[in-house]
Design an enzyme around this catalytic site. Structure first.
Site, short mmCIF file in Angstrom:
data_model
loop_
_atom_site.label_atom_id
_atom_site.label_comp_id
_atom_site.label_asym_id
_atom_site.label_seq_id
_atom_site.Cartn_x
_atom_site.Cartn_y
_atom_site.Cartn_z
N HIS A 95 9.43 5.07 4.28
CA HIS A 95 8.14 5.70 4.00
C HIS A 95 8.16 7.15 4.51
O HIS A 95 8.75 7.44 5.55
CB HIS A 95 7.01 4.91 4.68
CG HIS A 95 5.66 5.37 4.23
ND1 HIS A 95 5.04 6.48 4.76
CD2 HIS A 95 4.82 4.90 3.27
CE1 HIS A 95 3.88 6.66 4.14
NE2 HIS A 95 3.73 5.71 3.23
N GLU A 165 6.42 7.92 -4.47
CA GLU A 165 5.25 8.30 -3.69
C GLU A 165 5.35 9.78 -3.31
O GLU A 165 5.96 10.13 -2.29
CB GLU A 165 5.15 7.42 -2.43
CG GLU A 165 3.85 7.61 -1.70
CD GLU A 165 3.54 6.45 -0.78
OE1 GLU A 165 2.74 5.59 -1.16
OE2 GLU A 165 4.11 6.40 0.33
P1 PGA Z 1 -2.63 6.38 0.45
O1 PGA Z 1 -1.28 6.00 1.20
O2 PGA Z 1 -2.91 5.30 -0.54
O3 PGA Z 1 -3.67 6.42 1.56
O4 PGA Z 1 -2.43 7.71 -0.20
C1 PGA Z 1 -0.18 5.52 0.50
C2 PGA Z 1 0.99 5.41 1.43
O5 PGA Z 1 1.18 6.28 2.29
O6 PGA Z 1 1.78 4.45 1.32
#
Ligand code: PGA
Length: 254
Positions: A95, A165
């Site tokens: 992450h 992401e």
């Molecule tokens: P968010 O976070 O949905 O608050 O943008 C996603 C993540 O960091 O996995």
């Protein structure tokens, strides 16, 4: 194919009481869904209690991280065997918030291999810090994928999950979500890179999720237009009403 919706609770909520309350509300809806698999990834300290609340494979608990050694003197780390005994089947790996704390691709690579060795499905996160006009962000994502998956052998494409992401789109950065059109382009690009790393067959079938400010307003667009096979949800996953709405949208979106 079932959609995978993973809740990344990060360092929240503050108490076990709240964690159980939120999980119960999510679980009671999620267990009845046929087209969605839900995985809630709480802070480690709540994992044991929450794993006892699991009632169905449709809604289970996952981990936000894992250490790569089986055992030994590693202060502060959690071993894969400990997670295994709690029934964990999914682990978030790489992450961006862990990468920001110093975790590099080499460590991510070790964690991916550990997950596969233990039969956990790693949810590998990749994403650029910012978009630029000369395509440097594409090279950045390619490098993340190539290094994170170096010498990784995947037989069953369902054993690896990739989440696109974009870091700038995570809710804590306040820029808002990516667009479904751009998320679709990125998932096509990710498959192209995966094809050179893992082979064409695996690349075509690995589920690719979208993460970054997903909520119950934009979820449908990412599923329909963005080609997302699910989501990694941060902030909205701590609000049971919103998260359950996302699950229901995923249940009925073809
Ligand atoms: P968010 O976070 O949905 O608050 O943008 C996603 C993540 O960091 O996995």
């Amino acid at each position: 194919m079932k959609k995978l919706i993973a809740a990344n609770w990060k360092m929240s909520p503050a108490s076990l009481y709240d964690a159980k309350d939120i999980f119960k509300k999510i679980r009671n809806v999620a267990r009845g869904l046929r087209n969605v698999e839900t995985v809630v990834c709480p802070p480690f300290v709540f994992l044991s209690d929450m794993s006892k609340m699991v009632r169905s494979v449709a809604c289970t608990v996952g981990a936000q991280d894992v250490f790569w050694e089986d055992s030994g003197a590693y202060t502060g780390e959690i071993s894969p065997g400990q997670l295994d005994r709690l029934g964990v089947r999914y682990v978030i790996v790489g992450h961006s918030e862990r990468r920001a704390l110093g975790e590099g691709d080499a460590v991510v690579n070790k964690k991916i291999k550990t997950c596969l060795r233990y039969g956990f499905k790693p949810i590998l996160c990749v994403g650029e810090l910012a978009r630029d006009s000369n395509g440097a962000y594409l090279r950045f994502i390619k490098e993340q994928l190539v290094a994170s998956l170096a010498k990784v052998a995947i037989k069953n494409p369902k054993n690896l999950i990739v989440t696109y992401e974009p870091v700038w789109a995570i809710s804590s950065h306040h820029a808002g979500a990516d667009t479904p059109e751009s998320a679709l382009e990125m998932s096509i690009y990710i498959r192209k890179v995966l094809s050179s790393v893992l082979g064409k067959r695996v690349a075509l079938e690995v589920p690719i999720l979208y993460g970054g400010s997903v909520d119950d307003v934009n979820a449908e667009g990412f599923l329909k237009t963005g080609g997302a096979q699910g989501f990694l949800v941060g902030r909205a996953s701590l609000e049971p009403k919103k998260f359950v709405n996302i699950l229901k949208i995923a249940e009925k979106t073809k």
